[in-house]
Design an enzyme around this catalytic site. Structure first.
Site, short mmCIF file in Angstrom:
data_model
loop_
_atom_site.label_atom_id
_atom_site.label_comp_id
_atom_site.label_asym_id
_atom_site.label_seq_id
_atom_site.Cartn_x
_atom_site.Cartn_y
_atom_site.Cartn_z
N ARG A 72 -7.62 -13.31 0.11
CA ARG A 72 -8.81 -13.36 -0.03
C ARG A 72 -9.12 -13.17 -1.76
O ARG A 72 -10.19 -13.61 -2.12
CB ARG A 72 -9.70 -12.24 0.31
CG ARG A 72 -9.33 -10.69 -0.34
CD ARG A 72 -9.89 -9.70 0.52
NE ARG A 72 -9.95 -8.41 -0.14
CZ ARG A 72 -8.67 -7.76 -0.03
NH1 ARG A 72 -7.71 -8.02 0.79
NH2 ARG A 72 -8.86 -6.36 -0.78
N GLU A 127 -8.31 -13.82 5.33
CA GLU A 127 -9.21 -12.92 5.33
C GLU A 127 -10.41 -13.02 4.62
O GLU A 127 -10.42 -13.46 3.48
CB GLU A 127 -8.57 -11.55 5.34
CG GLU A 127 -8.34 -11.38 4.13
CD GLU A 127 -7.37 -9.73 3.96
OE1 GLU A 127 -7.29 -9.25 4.94
OE2 GLU A 127 -7.20 -9.33 2.90
N HIS A 135 -1.97 -6.60 5.70
CA HIS A 135 -3.10 -6.68 6.65
C HIS A 135 -3.00 -7.68 7.94
O HIS A 135 -3.45 -8.61 8.08
CB HIS A 135 -4.26 -7.47 5.95
CG HIS A 135 -4.90 -6.57 5.04
ND1 HIS A 135 -6.22 -6.85 4.17
CD2 HIS A 135 -4.49 -5.36 4.40
CE1 HIS A 135 -6.38 -5.61 3.42
NE2 HIS A 135 -5.36 -4.86 3.34
N ASN A 150 0.85 -1.26 -0.22
CA ASN A 150 -0.08 -0.03 -0.19
C ASN A 150 0.83 1.25 0.09
O ASN A 150 0.31 2.25 -0.85
CB ASN A 150 -0.90 0.12 1.38
CG ASN A 150 -2.02 -0.92 1.09
OD1 ASN A 150 -2.47 -1.38 0.01
ND2 ASN A 150 -2.65 -1.48 2.36
N TYR A 181 -0.98 -9.00 -2.23
CA TYR A 181 0.00 -7.86 -1.87
C TYR A 181 1.43 -7.94 -2.17
O TYR A 181 2.05 -7.02 -2.67
CB TYR A 181 -0.22 -7.36 -0.43
CG TYR A 181 -1.60 -6.70 -0.07
CD1 TYR A 181 -2.07 -5.53 -0.46
CD2 TYR A 181 -2.87 -7.71 0.33
CE1 TYR A 181 -3.37 -5.13 -0.27
CE2 TYR A 181 -3.83 -7.23 0.51
CZ TYR A 181 -4.12 -5.82 0.23
OH TYR A 181 -5.49 -5.39 0.36
#
Length: 700
Positions: A284, A367, A221, A171, A230
């Protein structure tokens, strides 16, 4: 003298500005070359987009009022604008530098500049949209006619979203990327330096925080395994920017490049089989269509050829794998790794991949979030990925029975239940880990979830994986099952070498020594077990697991094999051996595998042919394992393997990641061993990793 000094300072300033300008022009050219390196947008599609663009700069089929969190419709506007721009600036385009197309580009750009569209998902607002705007504006610098300041300035203003200093991992890099684009558009040297600092900041090892770990797994996360997803975005974004700034003063330093390449070459690329990645590492994202097929990863490799051309032999070899121009088993690999930070084990061979996703109270389970991975309740509880050809699990997730995920021990519900916890939750168990000597190893975990407790272990030899479970208990009304596999049905299911199943549903007891083969994987039963097998057509939809996807029916025949422990099992157990890459049972090889212990306290297996002994011990004590008497004062996962000399190698790992020292007494009269060792265990960021010692033998 004063005049000379002023002249020299002025000259130096001019030189610096000139160098900066040259760097900006070179970097923008690299962006241009990269964006135009792919196939051109279809000419008919460009014509349709031009014709369908309305006078106010909108397309009628886009819902600009949508605030959807996943597939956000307004984002399509920027995607189409980029296509129009590429068609305008590419010399190979039939619309190259056409004034009529330029006018359409201005209309679409003006409409976006005049509005501030918002998704309910911050990612679209602070990452996707600013990046897309930045690419469009940079590309238009290469057009015959440019975006006028009256449109460019408000568009640049819309890019001022997100703060990379408050984010971590991928991110951080993603937000810094549009800061980078904005710096190029404005030719702002200070902003470019700040963007580069934040872009490259994630190329460092962190201890349990989000990002690249000391075991070279990737967490995001919270401490949640995300080697793909990610981790993949980390690779894509940073390889792109490193290629853009090559041959300039902003080029990445060698130390950081080496870290980046270690993650790419030692972790990410090896777990791609043919062109398909292990579903365990996608979080996910497995609820998205086509996500396991890594054809777009060729972009990373092409960037690496520009960044580090000295390693082009490596990059070209991987490109051949991703392009599927080589056989699925062309990669000559033989490695075993346990990622003690990520709770993940890989066992990679030329003939197959067999990987396991664990969970512990040190890591987050897989998740659910943004309406994705809705049924992934058991996605971290000893999930196994078995690949021979590569696409065994490709797009199977809509039709999966989600309480029979491969490798798991779970309650068998009448229907799949939704995962209520959002964004990952820690597992309840503290026992999870693995030991490895780089070629072979063992992993284990205690499952404590949904009313089920079980002690699960995997013993990885060269070609065989021994899977054990013990202490299985559950007081609920649903039966408890352990699933060996649930994959697409490919070819016949063969029982015991000759008995071909023509039924689509079988429940039966298998006796010791029986086996089943399917799609070049052999499942051997060293003890009698009650098994279930179906080869039926299974149906579902992507919407069933991801609320932003299609409700259209997806179906296909599925091979599903499981062990039935019955209702309210009390101290139940199981044992099965997987031999991937074969259809033929090697009886002599199976006889060399000795399952010495399979209890709640200890699970131990020996491969007498290789001379390898592996055990997972949950309670201190003295245990008789074949010719060995082993005394331990700590829970450990342990491996004894022969060395080329008249010694043995002892590998030990602490699955609790708490002990400082483990005392081991080893007695084996047959080979003349009677040793007591005090083994210091790795601490800090290396707690849980393997410690190796040498055990001297008197005879072999």
């Amino acid at each position: 003298m004063k005049g000379l000094l002023i002249f020299l300072l002025s000259f130096a300033l001019v030189m610096v500005k000139g160098q900066n300008r040259n760097a900006f022009e070179l970097i923008k050219k690299h962006v241009y070359d990269d964006e135009l390196s792919g196939p051109l947008p279809n000419a008919d599609k460009i014509i349709n987009l031009r014709n369908q663009l309305r006078a106010d700069g909108t397309w009628a089929d886009i819902d600009y009022s949508s605030k959807s969190i996943s597939l956000w419709p307004p984002g399509e506007h920027l995607d189409r604008l980029r296509m129009l721009i590429i068609a305008y600036i590419s010399p190979q385009s039939t619309s190259y530098q056409q004034k009529s197309l330029y006018d359409k580009i201005l209309l679409a750009a003006q409409y976006w500049a005049n509005n501030r569209f918002e998704s309910s998902n911050w990612w679209h607002n602070e990452i996707a949209s600013p990046k897309a705007i930045g690419v469009c504006l940079i590309l238009m610098k290469f057009g015959k006619e440019k975006i006028p300041p009256a449109i460019e300035i408000p568009l640049v203003g819309l890019m001022k979203r997100g703060d990379p200093y408050t984010k971590t991992g991928a991110n951080k890099s993603d937000i810094a990327m549009h800061y980078f684009y904005r710096a190029l558009i404005l030719e702002d040297a200070d902003l470019l330096a700040a963007a580069m600092e934040q872009l490259l900041f994630p190329i460092q090892l962190v201890d349990g925080k989000e990002g690249l770990q000391y075991d070279f797994s990737y967490l995001q996360h919270g401490p949640q395994l995300y080697i793909a997803g990610y981790g993949e975005e980390f690779l894509k974004g940073i390889s792109k920017v490193m290629a853009y700034v090559r041959e300039t003063a902003y080029a990445v330093e060698r130390k950081r490049l080496d870290l980046f390449e270690r993650f790419l070459n030692e972790t990410y690329l090896p777990i791609i089989r043919s062109r398909y990645i292990d579903f365990n590492v996608h979080g996910r994202g497995i609820s998205r269509p086509n996500i396991l097929e890594k054809t777009q990863e060729t972009a990373i490799l092409k960037q690496m050829k520009l960044i580090d051309p000295a390693k082009n032999a490596i990059w070209n070899m991987v490109l051949a794998k991703l392009d599927s121009v080589q056989p699925f088993d062309a990669e000559n690999i033989s490695t075993h790794r346990h990622y003690w930070k990520g709770d993940y084990t890989t066992h990679l061979r030329k003939q197959f991949h067999f990987n396991v996703r664990l969970a512990s109270n040190r890591t987050n389970k897989s998740e659910s979030g943004n309406g994705e991975n809705i049924l992934g309740r058991n996605m971290s509880d000893g999930v196994t990925n078995i690949q021979i050809f590569g696409p065994e699990y490709f797009n199977i997730m809509p039709v999966w029975e989600w309480d029979k995920i491969p490798g798991t021990t779970t309650r068998d519900y009448l229907g799949d239940l939704e995962l209520k916890e959002q964004w990952g939750a820690r597992a309840a168990n503290n026992f999870a880990g693995g030991v490895s000597n780089g070629k072979t190893g063992a992993s284990a975990m205690s499952v404590q979830y949904d009313g089920v407790t079980a002690q699960k272990a995997w013993f990885f030899f060269d070609k065989e994986v021994v899977c054990l479970g013990a202490g299985i208990q559950c007081a609920a009304q649903e039966p408890v099952v352990t699933t060996l596999n649930q994959t697409w049905l490919k070819g016949p299911v063969v029982w015991n070498g000759t008995e071909t199943s023509t039924l689509d549903s079988v429940r039966r007891r298998v006796e010791k020594g029986e086996f089943i083969t399917h799609n070049n994987v052999l499942y051997y039963f060293p003890v009698a077990m009650k098994v279930g097998l179906t080869t039926k057509d299974q149906a579902g939809s992507w919407y069933r697991i991801n609320r932003s996807r299609s409700k259209d029916l997806v179906h296909g025949k599925v091979f599903k094999l499981w062990l039935d422990h019955g209702v309210t099992p009390n101290n139940a157990s199981y044992a099965y051996i997987v031999v991937p890459g074969t259809k033929v049972l090697d009886t002599k090889e199976m006889q060399r595998i000795k399952i010495w212990q399979n209890t709640s306290d200890i699970q131990a297996v020996e491969h007498t042919g290789h001379g390898i002994l592996q055990l997972s011990c949950r309670q201190p004590g003295t245990y008789q394992i074949g010719d060995w008497s082993i005394t331990l004062d700590q829970p450990v996962i342990l491996q004894l393997s022969p060395q080329p000399t008249a010694n043995m190698q002892l590998d030990v790992a602490d699955p609790l990641q708490q002990a400082k020292t483990v005392h081991v007494q080893l007695v084996n009269k047959r080979i003349g061993v009677n040793r007591t060792l005090a083994i210091p265990l790795p601490q800090g960021e290396y707690a849980g990793s393997t410690m190796t010692s040498t055990v001297t033998t008197e005879k072999r």
